[in-house]
Design a protein around this motif. Sequence first.
Motif, PDB file in Angstrom:
ATOM      1  N   VAL A  84       0.823  -1.211   0.000  1.00 47.84           N
ATOM      2  CA  VAL A  84       0.000   0.000   0.000  1.00 47.84           C
ATOM      3  C   VAL A  84       0.855   1.259   0.000  1.00 47.84           C
ATOM      4  CG1 VAL A  84      -1.696   1.319   1.351  1.00 47.84           C
ATOM      5  CG2 VAL A  84      -1.934  -1.168   1.107  1.00 47.84           C
ATOM      6  N   GLY A  85       1.976   1.242   0.737  1.00 47.52           N
ATOM      7  CA  GLY A  85       2.786   2.437   0.952  1.00 47.52           C
ATOM      8  C   GLY A  85       3.197   3.183  -0.306  1.00 47.52           C
ATOM      9  N   PRO A  86       3.733   2.515  -1.339  1.00 47.78           N
ATOM     10  CA  PRO A  86       4.174   3.249  -2.542  1.00 47.78           C
ATOM     11  C   PRO A  86       3.041   4.042  -3.196  1.00 47.78           C
ATOM     12  CG  PRO A  86       5.102   1.034  -2.520  1.00 47.78           C
ATOM     13  CD  PRO A  86       4.114   1.084  -1.403  1.00 47.78           C
ATOM     14  N   TRP A  87       1.846   3.455  -3.196  1.00 48.31           N
ATOM     15  CA  TRP A  87       0.732   4.175  -3.820  1.00 48.31           C
ATOM     16  C   TRP A  87       0.296   5.384  -2.977  1.00 48.31           C
ATOM     17  CZ3 TRP A  87       0.248   2.717  -8.574  1.00 48.31           C
ATOM     18  CH2 TRP A  87       0.577   1.421  -8.937  1.00 48.31           C
ATOM     19  N   VAL A  88       0.421   5.251  -1.664  1.00 47.43           N
ATOM     20  CA  VAL A  88       0.111   6.379  -0.781  1.00 47.43           C
ATOM     21  C   VAL A  88       1.028   7.559  -1.074  1.00 47.43           C
ATOM     22  CG1 VAL A  88       0.160   7.175   1.628  1.00 47.43           C
ATOM     23  CG2 VAL A  88      -0.885   4.973   1.057  1.00 47.43           C
ATOM     24  N   PHE A  89       2.334   7.272  -1.217  1.00 49.97           N
ATOM     25  CA  PHE A  89       3.282   8.364  -1.458  1.00 49.97           C
ATOM     26  C   PHE A  89       3.036   9.017  -2.819  1.00 49.97           C
ATOM     27  CE2 PHE A  89       5.210   7.801   2.378  1.00 49.97           C
ATOM     28  CZ  PHE A  89       5.755   6.541   2.585  1.00 49.97           C
ATOM     29  N   LYS A  90       2.638   8.210  -3.835  1.00 47.77           N
ATOM     30  CA  LYS A  90       2.311   8.799  -5.135  1.00 47.77           C
ATOM     31  C   LYS A  90       1.094   9.728  -5.022  1.00 47.77           C
ATOM     32  CE  LYS A  90       4.221   5.125  -8.062  1.00 47.77           C
ATOM     33  NZ  LYS A  90       3.944   4.110  -9.108  1.00 47.77           N
ATOM     34  N   ALA A  91       0.096   9.299  -4.228  1.00 45.85           N
ATOM     35  CA  ALA A  91      -1.095  10.149  -4.046  1.00 45.85           C
ATOM     36  C   ALA A  91      -0.718  11.449  -3.349  1.00 45.85           C
ATOM     37  CB  ALA A  91      -2.158   9.394  -3.253  1.00 45.85           C
ATOM     38  N   GLU A 103       1.980  12.941  -3.608  1.00 43.77           N
ATOM     39  CA  GLU A 103       2.703  13.773  -4.572  1.00 43.77           C
ATOM     40  C   GLU A 103       1.770  14.376  -5.615  1.00 43.77           C
ATOM     41  OE1 GLU A 103       5.630  11.195  -6.175  1.00 43.77           O
ATOM     42  OE2 GLU A 103       6.901  11.200  -4.374  1.00 43.77           O
ATOM     43  N   GLY A 104       0.452  14.048  -5.534  1.00 46.53           N
ATOM     44  CA  GLY A 104      -0.525  14.644  -6.430  1.00 46.53           C
ATOM     45  C   GLY A 104      -1.021  13.740  -7.533  1.00 46.53           C
ATOM     46  N   ALA A 105      -0.658  12.459  -7.527  1.00 42.84           N
ATOM     47  CA  ALA A 105      -1.056  11.539  -8.608  1.00 42.84           C
ATOM     48  C   ALA A 105      -2.219  10.668  -8.143  1.00 42.84           C
ATOM     49  CB  ALA A 105       0.121  10.661  -9.023  1.00 42.84           C
ATOM     50  N   SER A 106      -3.283  10.603  -8.959  1.00 44.46           N
ATOM     51  CA  SER A 106      -4.413   9.714  -8.674  1.00 44.46           C
ATOM     52  C   SER A 106      -4.077   8.310  -9.175  1.00 44.46           C
ATOM     53  CB  SER A 106      -5.682  10.218  -9.354  1.00 44.46           C
ATOM     54  OG  SER A 106      -6.042  11.483  -8.851  1.00 44.46           O
ATOM     55  N   ASN A 107      -4.505   7.281  -8.425  1.00 44.53           N
ATOM     56  CA  ASN A 107      -4.192   5.895  -8.806  1.00 44.53           C
ATOM     57  C   ASN A 107      -5.383   4.997  -8.537  1.00 44.53           C
ATOM     58  OD1 ASN A 107      -1.104   6.024  -9.299  1.00 44.53           O
ATOM     59  ND2 ASN A 107      -1.361   7.044  -7.304  1.00 44.53           N
ATOM     60  N   ALA A 115      -9.950  -3.770  -5.105  1.00 39.50           N
ATOM     61  CA  ALA A 115      -9.101  -2.772  -5.774  1.00 39.50           C
ATOM     62  C   ALA A 115      -9.101  -1.512  -4.913  1.00 39.50           C
ATOM     63  CB  ALA A 115      -9.636  -2.465  -7.169  1.00 39.50           C
ATOM     64  N   PHE A 116      -7.917  -0.853  -4.855  1.00 33.21           N
ATOM     65  CA  PHE A 116      -7.764   0.361  -4.049  1.00 33.21           C
ATOM     66  C   PHE A 116      -7.629   1.572  -4.960  1.00 33.21           C
ATOM     67  CE2 PHE A 116      -5.847  -1.498   0.126  1.00 33.21           C
ATOM     68  CZ  PHE A 116      -6.993  -2.263   0.291  1.00 33.21           C
ATOM     69  N   SER A 117      -8.348   2.641  -4.588  1.00 32.56           N
ATOM     70  CA  SER A 117      -8.240   3.905  -5.334  1.00 32.56           C
ATOM     71  C   SER A 117      -7.685   4.971  -4.388  1.00 32.56           C
ATOM     72  CB  SER A 117      -9.617   4.335  -5.853  1.00 32.56           C
ATOM     73  OG  SER A 117      -9.563   5.655  -6.363  1.00 32.56           O
ATOM     74  N   TYR A 118      -6.700   5.755  -4.896  1.00 34.00           N
ATOM     75  CA  TYR A 118      -6.078   6.825  -4.107  1.00 34.00           C
ATOM     76  C   TYR A 118      -6.257   8.142  -4.869  1.00 34.00           C
ATOM     77  CZ  TYR A 118      -3.711   2.699  -2.188  1.00 34.00           C
ATOM     78  OH  TYR A 118      -3.443   1.480  -1.653  1.00 34.00           O
ATOM     79  N   THR A 119      -7.050   9.074  -4.290  1.00 30.32           N
ATOM     80  CA  THR A 119      -7.318  10.364  -4.941  1.00 30.32           C
ATOM     81  C   THR A 119      -6.781  11.500  -4.060  1.00 30.32           C
ATOM     82  OG1 THR A 119      -9.357   9.475  -5.879  1.00 30.32           O
ATOM     83  CG2 THR A 119      -9.091  11.882  -5.896  1.00 30.32           C
ATOM     84  N   PRO A 120      -5.825  12.284  -4.589  1.00 31.74           N
ATOM     85  CA  PRO A 120      -5.253  13.369  -3.759  1.00 31.74           C
ATOM     86  C   PRO A 120      -6.337  14.374  -3.344  1.00 31.74           C
ATOM     87  CG  PRO A 120      -3.928  13.005  -5.724  1.00 31.74           C
ATOM     88  CD  PRO A 120      -5.182  12.217  -5.912  1.00 31.74           C
ATOM     89  N   LEU A 121      -6.207  14.910  -2.126  1.00 31.24           N
ATOM     90  CA  LEU A 121      -7.070  15.972  -1.607  1.00 31.24           C
ATOM     91  C   LEU A 121      -6.210  17.193  -1.273  1.00 31.24           C
ATOM     92  CD1 LEU A 121      -9.378  13.937   0.823  1.00 31.24           C
ATOM     93  CD2 LEU A 121      -9.900  14.720  -1.494  1.00 31.24           C
ATOM     94  N   HIS A 164      -9.300   7.371   0.068  1.00 29.55           N
ATOM     95  CA  HIS A 164      -9.030   5.943  -0.136  1.00 29.55           C
ATOM     96  C   HIS A 164     -10.359   5.229  -0.357  1.00 29.55           C
ATOM     97  CE1 HIS A 164      -7.492   1.818   1.377  1.00 29.55           C
ATOM     98  NE2 HIS A 164      -7.109   2.010   0.128  1.00 29.55           N
ATOM     99  N   THR A 165     -10.566   4.716  -1.575  1.00 28.98           N
ATOM    100  CA  THR A 165     -11.797   4.006  -1.934  1.00 28.98           C
ATOM    101  C   THR A 165     -11.454   2.545  -2.201  1.00 28.98           C
ATOM    102  OG1 THR A 165     -12.646   6.011  -2.969  1.00 28.98           O
ATOM    103  CG2 THR A 165     -13.776   3.955  -3.486  1.00 28.98           C
TER     104      THR A 165
END
Length: 662
Positions: A81-88, A90-94, A115-121, A133-134
């Motif tokens: 999970v951690g790498p995707w959190v850091f990308k979010a 940094e402003g990137a949606s995943n 499936a996990f969705s990460y949307t920056p706020l 986090h969806t």
Amino acid sequence: MAEQVVQFDWRYSSLGPLPHWQAPLRIAVDMMLLSPFPCAVVWGAQMSVIHNDPYSALLECDGHALGQGFDKIWAQAWSNVGPWVFKALEGASNFVEDQPLRLRCKRTGSQACYAFSYTPLRDEQHEVVGFLHTVIETSASVAAYDQWREQALAFERQIERILADRDHIWQLSRDAMIVVTRDLLLQAANPTWQRVLGWTEDQVRDKPVLELVHPADRAEVEVAVAGFLRGDGAEQFETRLRHKDGYYRQFRWTASFDGTLLTAVGQDISQDREDAVRQSEAFLRAAQRLDAVGHLAGGMAHEMNNLLSGIGGSLELLQRRMDQGRLENIDRYVALASDSVQRAMLLTHHLLAFSRHQPLSPKALDINRQLTAMEPLLRQVLGAEMQLSWELDINPWTVFLDVAQLENALVNLFANAREACLGRGQVTVRTINERLTAPFPDEKGVPAGDYVAVYLSDDGHGMPEVDLVRAFEPFFTSKPMGHGAGLGLAMVYGFVGQSGGRVWLESAPGEGTRVCMLFPRCLERIAQEPPQLVPAVTRGSGQRVLLVDDELNLRSVMKEYLQEHGLDVCDVTDANSALDRFRHHGPFDLVITDIGLPGGFSGRQIARAMRMVEPQQKILFITGFNDQPLAPQLLETPGTALMLKPFALARLLDQALLMLDE
């Protein structure tokens, strides 16, 4: 979970108390709680978690994970999970479809793939401070999976669009914008609202909006808000909001309710209202000048002829009875002459008020407190069948007025209101702080600045325009013969103008009348009311008094009356004689001097010259015309007083004895 979010004690979390949360965070949490998918808002440096009900079913911990760190909740899966959190962050949606995690649902006990969705706020400064986090179950069919995926992406786009549009409009709008709760607590205000009203968002956050609304408008605001909450509100409504400095500005509002919060957009229309009133007043002012001089002269001659005829006739009959040796009932002729004199005194006071040359004794006062103190008298003027209501400002500015003249003006206005309502109606008195951004009604009117407005409205028969433009002229009246001399409004006009303010009328047939008075704001502190003094004695004991007045008859009767009551009086007719007597025949315990004296040397200058020789000299000024008012410093000097002509001789004696006893 929505209830738990509200009840949770956030004070000890990194997010701080719930009322202090930023608007973007509130919006994200509201939308997350409404989502059918397992969702969590992760916010701040500690990655604090706020989640919905479906999300709690996927967590290993009991109860809920509100306020805990995201990295602690997902510690066992952090390597994935951690790498995707850091990308979010940094402003990137995943959207991670191939997440190698199988989670057990606590409700069903079965495991499933998700499936996990990460949307920056972003916060109000457009900085990424968290993410949404969806979690979407991927164990279902491909069709269902695709549908869920599209819904999740649409949900993310909707959040991004709402946040971006809201922030852009919020910051750049030229209209005032606020967000309030169902209970009318202010949650947020945009920069325009803060600039126009002077409040910062921190000063009013969670403050009841009704505390800023003018008291007279609060009921209308509550009705309008109730309509918006039901979905059938009016398109627009107007109200006044209090500026941080205490005055009010007028807004025209539109609003919408999203089920949780009410968003209102207001246009400041204060200047438009001021311009309309200013144009109306300019027209009224120009119209009032027509024929005023001729009407004044004719009315003055008529009234004075009546009064002088009464005085002359009474004295003639008195002299005739004395010549005949018939002294019975002669007191009746004295009473008739005295009554005419009193009416003449009142007439001169009204004319001096209109001309703005009446001597005033103004002081700093609280207009609300003064009006409340006058209420018993005003109700007596109205009569038992009239209703009186008050709409007083919460914290009115201080004004600098003569209390006696204010009372006289209000008595005249209340008497007019009673007659307009035929003794049965309603009178409303309102006070409100007003800030003029331009001279009113034009460049020759009162200057821009802070004023306290007093509005007196009745529901009587009103006035036609032809009477309205002449209402302030002396001796003009629309009443039947013998029911008024037409000096009440003229006196009010002069008093308000001499106090540095402005007065005008608003009326139409059948719509009642409103008298509008503006008084300048006073920055002095309100002094404590001094006790009313009564002379300890009723006679003098030979104290020496210098009496200066150029009116022979008046000076003679004043001298005789004071001498009869134990004072040693030396009288002179002009300033030079007064100074000569002062230097060569002094000292004097009291100097009584008229302000207006012949020869170009006034009573003020006499006082100055005498106090250069004797600084503690007591001086009583008497005057009936005040073209150059006494300086406040002079009247505040110990041993100084002012009396306004005409006055009763008994009052002159009382004032003299008070000063001699000091």
